[in-house]
Design an enzyme around this catalytic site. Structure first.
Site, mmCIF file in Angstrom:
data_model
loop_
_atom_site.group_PDB
_atom_site.id
_atom_site.type_symbol
_atom_site.label_atom_id
_atom_site.label_comp_id
_atom_site.label_asym_id
_atom_site.label_seq_id
_atom_site.Cartn_x
_atom_site.Cartn_y
_atom_site.Cartn_z
ATOM 1 N N ASP A 148 0.861 -1.179 0.000
ATOM 2 C CA ASP A 148 0.000 0.000 0.000
ATOM 3 C C ASP A 148 0.900 1.232 0.000
ATOM 4 O OD1 ASP A 148 -2.403 1.526 0.508
ATOM 5 O OD2 ASP A 148 -3.194 -0.271 1.493
ATOM 6 N N ASP A 254 -2.929 4.569 -2.306
ATOM 7 C CA ASP A 254 -3.941 5.046 -1.371
ATOM 8 C C ASP A 254 -4.417 6.452 -1.742
ATOM 9 O OD1 ASP A 254 -5.318 4.803 1.284
ATOM 10 O OD2 ASP A 254 -4.072 6.532 1.750
ATOM 11 N N GLU A 311 -6.755 3.895 -5.521
ATOM 12 C CA GLU A 311 -8.010 4.100 -4.783
ATOM 13 C C GLU A 311 -8.551 5.487 -5.122
ATOM 14 O OE1 GLU A 311 -9.771 4.156 -0.239
ATOM 15 O OE2 GLU A 311 -7.946 5.229 -0.758
ATOM 16 N N HIS A 386 -11.019 -2.906 3.920
ATOM 17 C CA HIS A 386 -10.835 -2.612 5.346
ATOM 18 C C HIS A 386 -11.555 -1.348 5.797
ATOM 19 C CE1 HIS A 386 -8.095 -0.189 3.091
ATOM 20 N NE2 HIS A 386 -7.864 0.557 4.153
ATOM 21 N N ASP A 387 -12.248 -0.671 4.890
ATOM 22 C CA ASP A 387 -12.905 0.593 5.229
ATOM 23 C C ASP A 387 -14.425 0.487 5.305
ATOM 24 O OD1 ASP A 387 -10.522 2.015 5.326
ATOM 25 O OD2 ASP A 387 -10.609 2.606 3.217
HETATM 26 O O1 TEU Z 1 -9.150 5.698 2.301
HETATM 27 C C1 TEU Z 1 -9.403 6.875 1.553
HETATM 28 C C2 TEU Z 1 -10.752 7.416 1.628
HETATM 29 O O2 TEU Z 1 -11.159 8.138 0.743
HETATM 30 C C3 TEU Z 1 -11.561 7.217 2.835
HETATM 31 O O3 TEU Z 1 -12.392 8.329 2.997
HETATM 32 C C4 TEU Z 1 -12.406 6.074 2.737
HETATM 33 O O4 TEU Z 1 -13.341 6.324 1.745
HETATM 34 C C5 TEU Z 1 -13.031 5.943 4.070
HETATM 35 O O5 TEU Z 1 -12.090 5.329 4.917
HETATM 36 C C6 TEU Z 1 -14.284 5.141 4.020
HETATM 37 O O6 TEU Z 1 -14.765 5.022 5.293
HETATM 38 C C7 TEU Z 1 -7.810 5.330 2.417
HETATM 39 C C8 TEU Z 1 -7.651 4.092 3.253
HETATM 40 O O7 TEU Z 1 -8.293 3.019 2.624
HETATM 41 C C9 TEU Z 1 -8.150 4.353 4.636
HETATM 42 O O8 TEU Z 1 -8.069 3.217 5.450
HETATM 43 C C10 TEU Z 1 -7.314 5.467 5.219
HETATM 44 O O9 TEU Z 1 -7.808 5.827 6.465
HETATM 45 C C11 TEU Z 1 -7.305 6.688 4.311
HETATM 46 O O10 TEU Z 1 -7.024 6.364 2.961
HETATM 47 C C12 TEU Z 1 -6.243 7.650 4.732
HETATM 48 O O11 TEU Z 1 -4.986 7.159 4.402
#
Ligand code: TEU
Ligand code: CA
Length: 621
Positions: A148, A254, A311, A386-387
Site C-alpha cells: 500500500d 492510497d 483508490e 478494510h474501510d
Molecule cells: O481511504 C481513503 C478514503 O477516501 C476514505 O475516505 C475512505 O473512503 C473511508 O475510509 C471510508 O470510510 C484510504 C484508506 O483506505 C483508509 O483506510 C485510510 O484511512 C485513508 O485512505 C487515509 O490514508
C-alpha cells in the site's frame, strides 16, 4: 446456414455459433469476418480479437489487513510472520497476488495510514527480514506482493513534517500545504476555507508558532503532502523504487485521486447549513493536475511492469477514470471506484442513510462494466475492504438463516463480472459485522469515534443518534477489522491472548477450520469462483458483459460472451421465491457449473428462483 432475417440491422452483432443466429445488440467495433454463401453475404462478428490480453487482467487478489489477520508472537496484534504462516491457506484459495495494508513505521493514529518512515517496517508488524520472508514465501508459491503506497499524506511524526513544523525556513516546509488564517469579525483566526475533513472537523489545523494553518484531508496527524512541489513527487517515486527493488511486485495507491487540489482552495457550497464545515470533494477528488501526476507514477510502474490499482473515492465519472486506465494510457492498471460501495451513502456523509434497490445495484455494476468494455479500460471488482462493513451484513442480512447462501450469491454477482477480482480477508468465510448488541465503546476506529463524538458535541436528538448508530452498525470500518476467525479455539485461533479488538461472537460456527474442507462452505465456493475464472478464462475474464432482463427488479442476470463461448450468471437479490421467465434466446443447451443451492439441473422457460439463489450456466458452443 441461417438466413439473415430482416429484423437484423446493420449495427447488430450476429453470432452464428451453434448453427443459429443470435442478436447481441450494437457493440464497439468488433473484428469482422466476411462469410459468403452462394446467394448472400453474412457478416459474422465476434467479441474476441479486439481484447487486450495481459497477466493482471487474469489475476485475482487477496487483501490483508495485517493487524487483524494472524498474531504470531502473542501480543494480540496481527503481524507479518503471522501472514507468512498462512500462505498455504491463501494459496489454496487460488489467488495470484496478495495486497497488504500499510506496515511501515507509524504512530498508527490511522492504523498505519499515517506513515512516519516509508523505508522501515513498524516493529508491531515485524522487521524488514520478515518482509523478505513474506516475499520469498509468496514468490516460491507463484504469488506476488502488492504494498500500500500512502502518497497523499504522511504522519505528523514523519521527519519531513517535524522539520516543516519546527521552522518556516525548513527545506521541508513546502513539502506540506500551509495557508494564512482568515480573520474573523472579532479578529479571530479562522481556517482558510470551510472544507470538512474526511475524519470530521476542519481540514485545517492552526500552528500558532508560524501563524499558519496546515492542510489535512484525514486526521490532524495526517498532513497532506504538497504534490505541486516536484521534490515531494521525487521523494514518493524514490520510495516506490526502493520497494520495487526489494522485490515488491506493485502498489495499491492510497487515496491517489486526492493528490491534486484546486489551488484556489475555494469555499465549498453549503450542503449542511447546521455544520461549520462542508463536504468539498469537488475541489480535491479530481484536481487540475491529477492526470499529470498519475502519468508520472504510471511511468515508473511501467518501467518495472509492476501491478497497480489506485483508490479513487468520490469519483463516479467514468470519463475521468478512463483517462487513467484506458489500455493505451495504462497509467494505473485499474482503480477502485466506489459507486457501488457508496450505494447506501446519503447526501451528506458516509453515515447518512440512503435506501437502495437491487435494480440500482445492478445498474451501477452495468454502467462500469459496459463503459470499460466500450472504452478499452478495466475494472477492479470488489465488495469489501478494510474501510467498510461486511457485504453480507450491509447488502443482505447476517442474521438471516440464508447468510451462507447470501454470501455465495454476492460472490457470484461480483466474482463473474469482467475485471480483476479482489477478495478481502474473511469475505471468503462469509464473515459478518459486529453484533448489533455491541455498544459504541467496542468501536476503535477514529473515523467512527470522531463522527460519533461530533454528534454528541452537537447535542443532536436521540433519534439522530439512533439513526447514526444504525448506519455505523452497517458501514463502520471497524467491522472489517475484527480479528480473523481461524478456528473455534480461544480467541478464534487468531492470538493466544485477548486481541486488540474483540472477536466476533459467531467464531465457533464461522471460521476457516470448519470451512476449508467442507465442499459446501463459502470458502469452497470462492475457491470454485477463482477456479472457474481460470478454466473459462476467455469468457469469464475477457468475455463481453451484457445484462439479461435488465429491468427485472429482483434478479440480476448477466451474460458473458466470447466468440462462440457464452456464460449466463443468475443472482437473486430477493429473500423470497421469484418466478422468472427466461429470455428465449438463452434456452440453449449447456451445463450448470456453479450453484449456491448445489442442486440446479438446467434452465427452464419459467424458472423458480429461490431466495438469494445464484448459479453459473455455461452454454455449449
Ligand atoms: O481511504 C481513503 C478514503 O477516501 C476514505 O475516505 C475512505 O473512503 C473511508 O475510509 C471510508 O470510510 C484510504 C484508506 O483506505 C483508509 O483506510 C485510510 O484511512 C485513508 O485512505 C487515509 O490514508
Ligand atoms: Ca503480534
Amino acid at each position: 446456414m441461417p438466413i439473415l432475417p430482416s429484423l437484423y440491422h446493420s449495427s447488430d452483432v450476429i453470432d452464428l455459433c451453434a448453427g443459429s443466429a443470435f442478436k447481441y445488440g450494437p457493440t464497439s467495433p468488433p473484428s469482422i469476418a466476411d462469410f459468403s454463401s452462394s446467394s448472400l453475404t453474412i457478416v459474422m462478428v465476434h467479441w474476441t480479437d479486439n481484447v487486450h490480453r495481459i497477466w493482471w487482467k487474469e489475476a485475482s487478489i487477496y487483501h490483508i489487513y495485517p493487524a487483524s489477520f494472524k498474531d504470531s508472537n502473542g501480543d494480540g496484534i496481527g503481524d507479518i510472520p503471522g501472514i507468512v504462516s498462512k500462505l498455504d491457506y491463501i494459496k489454496s484459495l487460488g489467488v495470484d497476488l496478495v495486497w497488504i495494508c500499510p506496515c511501515y513505521k507509524s504512530p498508527k493514529v490511522d492504523m498505519g495510514y499515517d506513515v512516519s518512515d516509508y523505508r522501515a517496517i513498524d516493529e508491531q508488524y515485524g522487521t524488514m527480514k520478515d518482509v523478505e520472508h513474506l516475499l520469498e514465501g509468496l514468490h516460491s508459491r507463484g504469488m506476488k506482493l502488492v504494498m500500500d503506497m500512502v502518497a497523499n499524506h504522511t504522519s505528523d511524526q514523519h521527519e519531513w513534517f517535524k522539520s516543516a513544523l519546527a521552522s518556516r525556513d525548513s527545506p521541508y516546509r513546502d513539502y506540506y500545504i500551509w495557508k494564512k488564517p482568515k480573520v474573523g469579525e472579532n479578529g479571530e483566526k479562522l481556517p482558510p476555507n470551510n472544507w470538512l475533513s474526511l475524519f470530521s472537523g476542519s481540514v485545517w489545523k492552526y500552528d500558532e508558532k508560524s501563524d499558519e494553518f496546515y492542510f489535512h484531508l484525514f486526521a490532524t496527524e495526517q498532513p497532506d503532502l504538497n504534490w505541486e512541489n516536484p521534490k515531494v513527487r521525487q521523494e514518493i517515486y524514490d520510495i516506490m523504487r526502493f520497494w520495487i527493488t526489494k522485490g515488491v511486485d506493485g502498489f495499491r495507491m492510497d487515496a491517489i485521486n486526492f493528490i491534486s487540489k484546486d489551488p484556489a482552495f475555494p469555499d465549498a457550497p453549503i450542503t449542511v447549513p447546521s455544520s461549520k464545515y462542508q463536504h468539498a470533494a469537488m475541489f480535491y477528488s479530481m484536481g487540475p493536475r491529477l492526470h499529470d501526476y498519475v502519468a508520472e507514477i504510471g511511468k515508473i510502474l511501467k518501467e518495472y511492469n509492476a501491478f497497480s490499482v489506485g483508490e479513487m473515492a468520490y469519483l463516479y465519472d467514468p470519463t475521468e477514470i478512463i483517462k487513467i486506465v484506458s489500455f493505451d494510457r495504462n497509467e494505473l492498471n485499474m482503480v477502485f471506484q466506489f459507486e457501488l460501495i457508496d450505494i447506501d451513502r446519503g447526501p451528506f456523509h458516509k453515515y447518512s442513510p440512503k435506501k437502495w434497490t437491487p435494480r440500482e445495484f445492478k445498474d451501477i455494476a452495468n454502467k462500469w462494466q459496459v463503459f470499460m468494455q466500450e472504452n478499452d479500460g478495466w475494472n477492479a471488482l470488489f465488495l469489501e475492504n478494510h474501510d467498510w462493513g461486511r457485504s453480507v451484513s450491509r447488502f443482505l442480512s447476517d442474521t438471516h438463516e440464508l447468510r451462507k447462501i447470501g454470501a455465495k450469491m454476492l460472490a457470484t454477482f461480483i466474482g463473474l463480472q469482467s475485471g480483476t477480482l479482489f477478495l478481502y480477508q474473511g469475505q471468503e468465510l462469509g464473515l459478518a459485522n459486529m453484533p448489533k448488541s455491541w455498544s459504541i465503546e467496542k468501536y476503535k476506529d477514529l473515523e467512527t469515534i470522531n463522527y460519533y463524538k461530533q454528534l454528541l458535541h452537537d447535542k443532536v436528538s436521540q433519534e439522530t443518534l439512533n439513526t447514526a448508530m444504525g448506519e455505523i452498525q452497517k458501514k463502520a470500518r471497524d467491522h472489517a477489522r475484527l480479528p480473523f476467525q481461524w478456528d473455534s479455539s480461544d480467541f478464534a485461533g487468531f492470538s493466544s491472548i485477548q486481541p486488540w479488538m474483540d472477536i466476533n461472537e459467531d467464531y465457533k460456527e464461522w471460521n476457516a477450520a470448519v470451512q476449508v474442507d467442507d465442499p459446501s462452505s463459502v470458502f469452497s465456493y470462492w475457491r470454485s469462483i477463482f477456479d472457474l475464472r481460470r478454466t473459462y478464462k476467455d469468457v469469464l475474464v475477457y468475455g463481453k458483459f451484457e445484462l439479461v432482463d435488465p429491468t427485472n427488479e429482483k434478479i440480476c442476470a448477466y451474460r458473458r460472451v466470447f466468440g462462440c463461448e457464452a456464460a449466463l450468471v443468475v443472482t437473486s437479490f430477493s429473500d423470497s421465491v421469484v418466478t422468472w421467465t427466461l429470455p428465449q434466446e438463452l434456452l440453449r443447451p449447456g451445463k450448470i457449473v456453479l450453484s449456491n443451492y448445489g442442486d440446479v439441473k438446467g434452465l427452464q422457460t419459467e424458472m423458480v428462483v429461490r431466495p438469494y439463489e445464484a448459479f453459473l450456466y455455461i452454454l455449449s458452443s
